[in-house]
Design an enzyme around this catalytic site. Structure first.
Site, PDB file in Angstrom:
ATOM      1  N   TYR A  68      43.863   8.981  74.964  1.00  0.00           N
ATOM      2  CA  TYR A  68      42.728   9.263  75.416  1.00  0.00           C
ATOM      3  C   TYR A  68      42.398   8.751  76.968  1.00  0.00           C
ATOM      4  CZ  TYR A  68      42.263   7.803  70.132  1.00  0.00           C
ATOM      5  OH  TYR A  68      42.156   7.950  68.761  1.00  0.00           O
ATOM      6  N   CYS A  87      61.296   7.359  76.649  1.00  0.00           N
ATOM      7  CA  CYS A  87      61.634   8.269  77.484  1.00  0.00           C
ATOM      8  C   CYS A  87      60.633   9.465  77.361  1.00  0.00           C
ATOM      9  CB  CYS A  87      62.951   8.857  76.871  1.00  0.00           C
ATOM     10  SG  CYS A  87      63.710  10.212  77.909  1.00  0.00           S
ATOM     11  N   GLU A  88      59.551   9.227  78.085  1.00  0.00           N
ATOM     12  CA  GLU A  88      58.255  10.323  78.266  1.00  0.00           C
ATOM     13  C   GLU A  88      57.660   9.896  79.822  1.00  0.00           C
ATOM     14  OE1 GLU A  88      57.225  12.614  76.356  1.00  0.00           O
ATOM     15  OE2 GLU A  88      58.712  12.240  74.590  1.00  0.00           O
ATOM     16  N   ARG A 104      47.135   4.321  73.310  1.00  0.00           N
ATOM     17  CA  ARG A 104      45.582   4.749  73.484  1.00  0.00           C
ATOM     18  C   ARG A 104      45.504   5.357  75.008  1.00  0.00           C
ATOM     19  NH1 ARG A 104      41.892   1.786  73.979  1.00  0.00           N
ATOM     20  NH2 ARG A 104      40.190   3.236  73.311  1.00  0.00           N
ATOM     21  N   GLY A 151      31.473   2.066  65.193  1.00  0.00           N
ATOM     22  CA  GLY A 151      31.671   2.522  66.592  1.00  0.00           C
ATOM     23  C   GLY A 151      30.967   1.883  67.697  1.00  0.00           C
ATOM     24  N   GLU A 209      29.723  -0.560  59.402  1.00  0.00           N
ATOM     25  CA  GLU A 209      31.326  -0.855  59.485  1.00  0.00           C
ATOM     26  C   GLU A 209      32.052  -1.066  60.820  1.00  0.00           C
ATOM     27  OE1 GLU A 209      32.064   2.903  57.704  1.00  0.00           O
ATOM     28  OE2 GLU A 209      31.801   2.243  55.593  1.00  0.00           O
TER      29      GLU A 209
END
Length: 432
Positions: free
Chosen positions: A335, A362-363, A331, A249, A291
Site C-alpha cells: 500500500y 531478494c526483492e 504494508r 476502519g 468492529e
C-alpha cells in the site's frame, strides 16, 4: 514520536515502550521483534466499551477484529476486557476457542466461507454469522437444518459510501468483493430470502466502508443509510431488524501528518445520527455493534530491527538495511504505507538524517519506507518502526524461508513472550 502514550525516552537516551528499554528487549529476545504494550491495548478496549455505555445506554457490543493481530494471548485479553471478537477463518476461530473464548461473543465474517468453516462454527455455537451472499445463505440454512440448529445471521451490506482511502482497503462502495448492494435492490432481495428460511434468524445488518479512515462524515452517512434500509425492510416485510453493526476502519497515526479521529468523538457524533434517523423514521433504536481492530492494537505495537549494511548513493539516497523487511511488514510493498522510524539507542538525538529502510529479501521492492527522517544510523543500531501492532504479525510470511519474529508483551516495565520466534525446524515441519 507521540503516536502512542506507551512510548518514551529514558535517561540513557533509549526508546522505551511500556516502561521497557527497547535496546534491552532487542538484546534479550533478538531481532526482528514485535513488541506490544498491554496497557495500551486494554485502554483502547475500555475506551470503546465506555462509549457504548455513554452514547447507547450500554445497548451494544464492541467486537475486536481479529485480522489485525491474532494469537492466544490477545483473545485472553479480549475476554478479560468483555469484548466480542470477529473472526474470518477457521484458524482465527480455532485460536479463540482454544483459550476458551465464549462462542456466543464470536461473529464470523468472510466473503467465501467453506462448508467446513460453516459447520465448524455451527457446532461451536458462535453468536452470529455475517452472511456475505446468497450462496452462503442457502448453504448455512441447509447445514443448520441438518444439525437441528438455528443460526443467528446478519447481512454484510454495501451502503455505497466513499471512505476516501486507498483503493485496496475501500469496501463500502458497489464495486467490492464484499457484501450485497443497497442501490441495486440486492440487499432487499436477500433479506426477503432469509425471512423465508426456517433455520436462520435475521438479527442484524452490517457495513464496513473501508480502513484507515480519518474523516467522520463517511461513518455518519453510512449510519444514516443503514437505518433507512432497516426502516425500509420493516415497511416492506413487517420484520424489525434489531442489530446494526457499523464495522471498523478507524485510522491511526502512523506519521506526524496523520490526524486520527478521537474515538469518543466518533461514537458520540455517530450516535446522534443513529438517534435522529430512528426518530425521523419511527424506528426502534437498534443494538449497536462495532468492529475496531487496527485502533485497538496498532498504536501500541512497534517492531525492533538491527541495522546492517549502510549504502550511500550520492545525491540519490541512503539505503539502510535491517534484518527484517516485507516478510514481517508487507504494508509498504502493498500500500506504500508510511511509518515513523527511530534509532532506539539514539532516541534522544534529533532526526538529522534521511534513509530508505531496506529489508533483506531478494526483492527490490522490499522496503519499509523511503527517505524517512531518522537519527544518524550506523551498523549495529537498533531501529524501531512505530505503530506496527496491526497487520504486521498477522500478514507476516516465510518468503525466502525467513522465520517469523517473536512477539513480546510489555506492561509497566515487565516483558513476557506471547509468540515464540519460529525456528528452522518450524520452516521444514510440513515438508515431505
Amino acid at each position: 514520536m507521540k503516536q502512542s502514550d506507551c512510548l518514551a525516552v529514558n535517561e540513557q537516551g533509549h526508546l522505551t515502550i511500556g516502561g521497557c528499554d527497547t535496546v534491552k528487549l532487542a538484546k534479550e529476545y533478538g531481532t526482528p521483534l514485535y513488541v506490544l504494550d498491554e496497557s495500551g491495548v486494554r485502554a483502547a478496549c475500555r475506551s470503546y466499551r465506555n462509549s457504548i455505555d455513554r452514547f447507547y445506554q450500554g445497548r451494544g457490543m464492541v467486537c475486536y477484529a481479529s485480522k489485525a493481530f491474532c494469537c492466544k494471548e490477545i483473545y485472553r485479553i479480549m475476554d478479560d476486557e468483555h469484548m466480542g471478537i470477529d473472526v474470518v477463518s477457521e484458524g482465527e476461530l480455532y485460536t479463540a476457542l482454544s483459550v476458551g473464548f465464549p462462542a456466543e461473543r464470536i461473529c464470523f465474517h468472510g466473503n467465501n466461507k467453506t462448508d467446513h468453516e460453516l459447520c465448524y462454527a455451527l457446532e461451536a455455537g458462535i453468536g452470529l454469522f455475517i452472511v456475505d451472499n446468497e450462496y452462503e445463505l442457502v448453504r448455512l440454512n441447509q447445514f443448520a437444518k441438518e444439525m437441528g440448529k438455528k443460526a443467528n445471521i446478519s447481512f454484510r451490506i454495501k451502503p455505497g459510501v466513499d471512505a476516501h482511502t486507498h483503493d485496496f482497503v475501500r469496501t463500502g462502495q458497489i464495486d467490492s468483493k464484499f457484501g450485497v448492494a443497497l442501490e441495486t435492490g440486492e440487499a432487499m432481495e436477500i433479506v426477503c430470502k432469509a425471512l423465508s428460511l426456517d433455520h436462520l434468524v435475521l438479527k442484524g445488518v452490517h457495513c464496513h466502508i473501508g480502513s484507515q479512515i480519518f474523516e467522520l462524515e463517511p461513518f455518519e452517512l453510512a449510519a444514516q443509510k443503514m437505518i433507512e434500509f432497516m426502516a425500509e425492510v420493516r415497511d416492506k416485510t413487517g420484520y424489525i431488524i434489531e442489530e446494526l453493526d457499523l464495522g471498523g476502519g478507524f485510522g491511526i497515526c502512523y506519521t506526524e501528518k496523520d490526524q486520527a479521529l478521537q474515538y469518543d468523538s466518533y461514537m458520540e457524533k455517530v450516535s446522534v445520527v443513529v438517534k435522529q434517523s430512528c426518530e425521523r423514521l419511527s424506528f426502534p433504536q437498534p443494538f449497536m455493534m462495532l468492529e475496531p481492530g487496527r485502533s485497538i492494537v496498532g498504536p501500541s505495537g512497534i517492531t525492533l530491527y538491527t541495522a546492517g549494511a549502510i549504502k550511500e548513493i550520492p545525491n540519490i539516497r541512503t539505503y539502510a538495511a535491517i534484518d527484517g523487511g516485507m516478510t514481517d511488514n508487507p504494508r509498504y510493498a502493498l500500500y506504500q504505507s508510511e511509518y515513523e522510524a527511530i534509532v532506539a539507542n539514539k532516541a534522544s538525538m534529533p532526526k538529522s538524517a534521511k534513509v530508505t529502510l531496506a529489508g533483506k529479501c531478494c526483492e527490490s521492492g522490499d522496503l519499509l519506507g523511503e527517505h524517512m527522517p531518522i537519527q544518524p544510523m550506523e551498523s549495529g543500531d537498533i531501529v524501531a518502526v512505530l505503530s506496527t501492532g496491526a497487520y504486521n504479525y498477522s500478514m507476516a510470511s516465510n518468503y525466502n524461508r525467513l522465520c517469523r519474529p517473536a512477539v513480546v508483551m510489555v506492561k509497566e516495565g515487565s516483558s513476557r513472550l506471547i509468540v515464540k520466534r519460529e525456528s528452522m525446524e518450524d520452516l521444514v515441519r510440513n515438508d515431505l
